[in-house]
Motif scaffolding. Structure first.
Motif, PDB file in Angstrom:
ATOM      1  N   GLY A 226       0.168  -2.599  -0.759  1.00  0.00           N
ATOM      2  CA  GLY A 226       1.257  -3.480  -0.484  1.00  0.00           C
ATOM      3  C   GLY A 226       0.629  -4.848   0.025  1.00  0.00           C
ATOM      4  O   GLY A 226      -0.153  -4.500   0.829  1.00  0.00           O
ATOM      5  N   GLU A 289       8.203  -6.630  -4.797  1.00  0.00           N
ATOM      6  CA  GLU A 289       7.010  -5.047  -5.281  1.00  0.00           C
ATOM      7  C   GLU A 289       6.917  -3.938  -3.626  1.00  0.00           C
ATOM      8  O   GLU A 289       6.953  -4.322  -2.274  1.00  0.00           O
ATOM      9  N   ARG A 290       6.209  -3.337  -4.385  1.00  0.00           N
ATOM     10  CA  ARG A 290       6.214  -1.963  -3.328  1.00  0.00           C
ATOM     11  C   ARG A 290       6.007  -2.561  -1.856  1.00  0.00           C
ATOM     12  O   ARG A 290       3.798  -2.598  -2.753  1.00  0.00           O
ATOM     13  N   GLY A 291       5.761  -2.156  -0.989  1.00  0.00           N
ATOM     14  CA  GLY A 291       4.683  -2.407  -0.086  1.00  0.00           C
ATOM     15  C   GLY A 291       5.558  -3.774  -0.078  1.00  0.00           C
ATOM     16  O   GLY A 291       4.005  -4.737   1.392  1.00  0.00           O
ATOM     17  N   ASP A 292       5.560  -4.795  -0.022  1.00  0.00           N
ATOM     18  CA  ASP A 292       5.772  -6.146   0.542  1.00  0.00           C
ATOM     19  C   ASP A 292       7.000  -5.934   1.478  1.00  0.00           C
ATOM     20  O   ASP A 292       6.354  -7.164   2.287  1.00  0.00           O
TER      21      ASP A 292
END
Length: 297
Positions: A226, A289-292
């Motif tokens: 991420g 976004e994933r992990g942002d």
């Protein structure tokens, strides 16, 4: 450099920096590593393997004098520090990951720093190299100046967490001042040769800083980490503990010239890291976004 500065002031200055790091650490920071192993493993592999190789390649390309070449590799083997955590916080990185990486790197550096430095001394064979080297006794010195203050800081936090929290900002400011004074002292001690040193290692230090920050961000992103964790990795890898490198060079190895690359890097890394952080913030794509998301704490 004056013997009192070498024997007392530099180790004391580093102790302040490492004690401040310890005030921000808890055993949970080490336990947290198990909860995000992929990000930690990638960052550690970059720090421990990719950076020395990258630095070695730059040294061969720029061909500085042997002592300065060894100094650059000593710097490359030094872990991140509290300044990396600050940059990560400013640019919305995963500060918890930074703290975990700093804690783990500081422990591992007790082994890796002597190994990388000794290999560099053996390869470049600087003049007077027979008196250099981190043998067992000197390695114990590195252990003492790195881990003992950190452990004391952690003990203080454990028994007086509120005090440790109050001291966090003042100690960070003091650490920055200490770094500035250490850099200034190194440059003053070598003032007659400063121009030559800047010509020899200024550009390699700049390129190494840019490459370290770039690799530390790009590789984790390419491997699916991420954005917040990649930012943390970038600053952990690109912002080295220059105070540690300078102290080892002068107080342990007895060479001011060996400390010059770390001093130059310490000057270069602040504006470069600031511009780099601004650039990756400007190019951010999509908050979902994933992990942002930045983890709490």
């Amino acid at each position: 450099m004056d013997s009192a500065l070498t024997a007392v002031a530099l180790p004391l200055a580093l102790a302040v920096v490492m004690f401040g790091l310890g005030l921000s650490l808890t055993p949970g920071d080490f336990a947290r590593i198990a909860r995000q192993p992929k990000a930690v493993v990638i960052a550690l592999l970059l720090q421990l393997l990719a950076l020395p190789v990258l630095c070695f390649g730059l040294v061969l390309a720029f061909d500085p004098p042997p002592l300065l070449a060894v100094g650059l590799l000593l710097l490359a083997a030094s872990p991140g520090g509290t300044t990396a955590n600050l940059f990560s916080h400013l640019y919305r990185g995963d500060v918890a990951l930074n703290i975990s990486l700093t804690a783990l790197n500081s422990v591992i550096a007790v082994v890796t720093l002597p190994v990388v430095t000794n290999l560099a001394i053996g390869f470049f064979e600087p003049a007077g190299g027979g008196t250099l080297g981190l043998q067992f006794g000197k390695t114990l010195q590195v252990f003492a100046i790195v881990l003992v203050p950190v452990a004391l800081g952690m003990l203080v936090r454990r028994s007086a967490a509120a005090f440790a929290d109050r001291m966090d900002k003042p100690v960070r400011i003091l650490s920055a001042l200490v770094l500035a004074l250490v850099i200034a002292g190194t440059i003053v001690a070598e003032r007659d040769d400063v121009g030559e040193y800047l010509r020899a290692v200024g550009l390699p230090a700049l390129v190494f800083c840019l490459c370290s920050l770039g690799v530390g961000f790009a590789v984790p992103r390419l491997l699916g980490i991420g954005r917040a964790q990649a930012i943390a990795s970038s600053f952990e890898i690109g912002v080295h503990n220059s105070t540690l490198a300078i102290t080892v060079a002068i107080s342990v190895l007895g060479s001011v010239e060996l400390a010059v690359p770390a001093a130059v890097y310490g000057v270069v890394m602040f504006p470069v890291a600031a511009v780099f952080g601004w650039a990756i913030t400007r190019t951010r794509t999509g908050a979902g976004e994933r992990g942002d998301a930045v983890p709490a704490g």
